[in-house]
Design a protein around this motif. Structure first.
Motif, PDB file in Angstrom:
ATOM      1  N   MET A 151       0.833  -1.196   0.000  1.00 27.80           N
ATOM      2  CA  MET A 151       0.000   0.000   0.000  1.00 27.80           C
ATOM      3  C   MET A 151       0.867   1.245   0.000  1.00 27.80           C
ATOM      4  O   MET A 151       2.041   1.212   0.393  1.00 27.80           O
ATOM      5  CB  MET A 151      -0.946   0.015   1.205  1.00 27.80           C
ATOM      6  CG  MET A 151      -0.239   0.229   2.527  1.00 27.80           C
ATOM      7  SD  MET A 151      -1.369   0.336   3.935  1.00 27.80           S
ATOM      8  CE  MET A 151      -0.237   0.951   5.192  1.00 27.80           C
ATOM      9  N   LEU A 152       0.267   2.365  -0.406  1.00 21.83           N
ATOM     10  CA  LEU A 152       0.947   3.643  -0.376  1.00 21.83           C
ATOM     11  C   LEU A 152       0.779   4.297   0.989  1.00 21.83           C
ATOM     12  O   LEU A 152      -0.251   4.137   1.640  1.00 21.83           O
ATOM     13  CB  LEU A 152       0.372   4.570  -1.449  1.00 21.83           C
ATOM     14  CG  LEU A 152       0.633   4.197  -2.900  1.00 21.83           C
ATOM     15  CD1 LEU A 152      -0.027   5.218  -3.818  1.00 21.83           C
ATOM     16  CD2 LEU A 152       2.128   4.118  -3.188  1.00 21.83           C
ATOM     17  N   GLY A 153       1.792   5.052   1.406  1.00 23.13           N
ATOM     18  CA  GLY A 153       1.679   5.850   2.616  1.00 23.13           C
ATOM     19  C   GLY A 153       2.089   5.106   3.878  1.00 23.13           C
ATOM     20  O   GLY A 153       2.029   3.879   3.955  1.00 23.13           O
ATOM     21  N   ASN A 154       2.490   5.880   4.883  1.00 24.29           N
ATOM     22  CA  ASN A 154       2.870   5.333   6.187  1.00 24.29           C
ATOM     23  C   ASN A 154       1.801   5.549   7.248  1.00 24.29           C
ATOM     24  O   ASN A 154       1.803   4.871   8.274  1.00 24.29           O
ATOM     25  CB  ASN A 154       4.186   5.970   6.656  1.00 24.29           C
ATOM     26  CG  ASN A 154       5.355   5.544   5.810  1.00 24.29           C
ATOM     27  OD1 ASN A 154       5.442   4.392   5.391  1.00 24.29           O
ATOM     28  ND2 ASN A 154       6.265   6.472   5.544  1.00 24.29           N
ATOM     29  N   GLU A 155       0.891   6.502   7.015  1.00 27.79           N
ATOM     30  CA  GLU A 155      -0.228   6.752   7.918  1.00 27.79           C
ATOM     31  C   GLU A 155      -1.492   6.843   7.080  1.00 27.79           C
ATOM     32  O   GLU A 155      -1.713   7.838   6.387  1.00 27.79           O
ATOM     33  CB  GLU A 155      -0.014   8.036   8.717  1.00 27.79           C
ATOM     34  CG  GLU A 155       1.181   7.986   9.659  1.00 27.79           C
ATOM     35  CD  GLU A 155       1.294   9.235  10.520  1.00 27.79           C
ATOM     36  OE1 GLU A 155       0.325  10.041  10.536  1.00 27.79           O
ATOM     37  OE2 GLU A 155       2.332   9.401  11.172  1.00 27.79           O
TER      38      GLU A 155
END
Length: 229
Positions: A151-155
């Motif tokens: 998935m994209l993003g860390n949050e």
């Protein structure tokens, strides 16, 4: 039945819009093929991504407005990224090259499978992503079933109006927060380098083969399943 096809480039961005439901499948071809059995038909166009601005508002599955505005060319000379846009008046099916990136909007159901690029999807009712490589931004008015490699993003936050089943294969270090019909719970996988918040009007099922540790203050875990073989 109405059918349209167009040649796509490598890693092509494809935008799909359907008034009702749509199924998008990856296939071993350089062509994008769209078909519908409904009388409202289908259109397929190639255009510069910056040409179109879009504003949309809906209450449930009743669209209040849906405006598409051509953005004027102010004289700047720059390389334009081309997109392919597929529009259905009602239901339809689309076949895209495996490597495509997708943005899918539907008033009712969306199902996408076998996509090796990124998928963003927004459905008024149910959403299913199966065998998708990169999970982007997604939401659904009812049930959501996610099965992706990464998935994209860390949050990130994902929301569904009803049951939400969530599996991202490479989530090995994540702090998980869940709010569903049973209440709120938190858990930790690995070092918690990423943060995922799942919100559901029904039950959340988190799918992982990793060890899941409950977090304070209540040390409660919700529904957790192992991925199918």
């Amino acid at each position: 039945m109405t059918q349209r096809s167009i040649l796509a480039g490598k890693n092509q961005l494809i935008i799909v819009k359907a008034g009702a439901g749509v199924t998008v499948r990856g296939h071993d071809s350089d062509m994008v093929t769209a078909e519908t059995k409904r009388k409202w038909g289908v259109t397929v166009e190639r255009r510069a991504e910056s040409q179109i601005g879009r504003a949309r508002a809906a209450a449930g599955h009743h669209v209040l407005f849906d405006w598409r505005i051509k953005v004027p060319n102010l004289g700047e000379k720059k390389v334009e990224k081309e997109v392919i846009e597929v529009q259905f008046g009602s239901n339809g099916d689309v076949w895209v090259p495996y490597s495509s990136d997708l943005k899918v909007y539907a008033g009712m159901n969306i199902e996408a499978q076998g996509i090796h690029g990124r998928v963003d999807a927004f459905s008024g009712l149910n959403l299913i992503l199966q065998d998708v490589y990169v999970l982007g931004n997604v939401s659904s008015g009812r049930a959501m079933n996610i099965d992706c490699q990464t998935m994209l993003g860390n949050e990130v936050t994902f929301g569904a109006g009803s049951d939400l089943r969530f599996h991202v294969n490479d989530l090995t270090s994540v702090r998980l927060r869940v709010k569903d019909i049973g209440g709120y719970w938190e858990a930790l996988i690995g070092g918690g380098e990423k943060s995922v918040y799942l919100k559901s009007g029904g039950d959340v099922t988190f799918v992982t083969d990793q060890t899941v540790e409950p977090l304070p203050p209540n040390y409660i875990l919700g529904k957790i399943e192992k991925p199918s073989a």
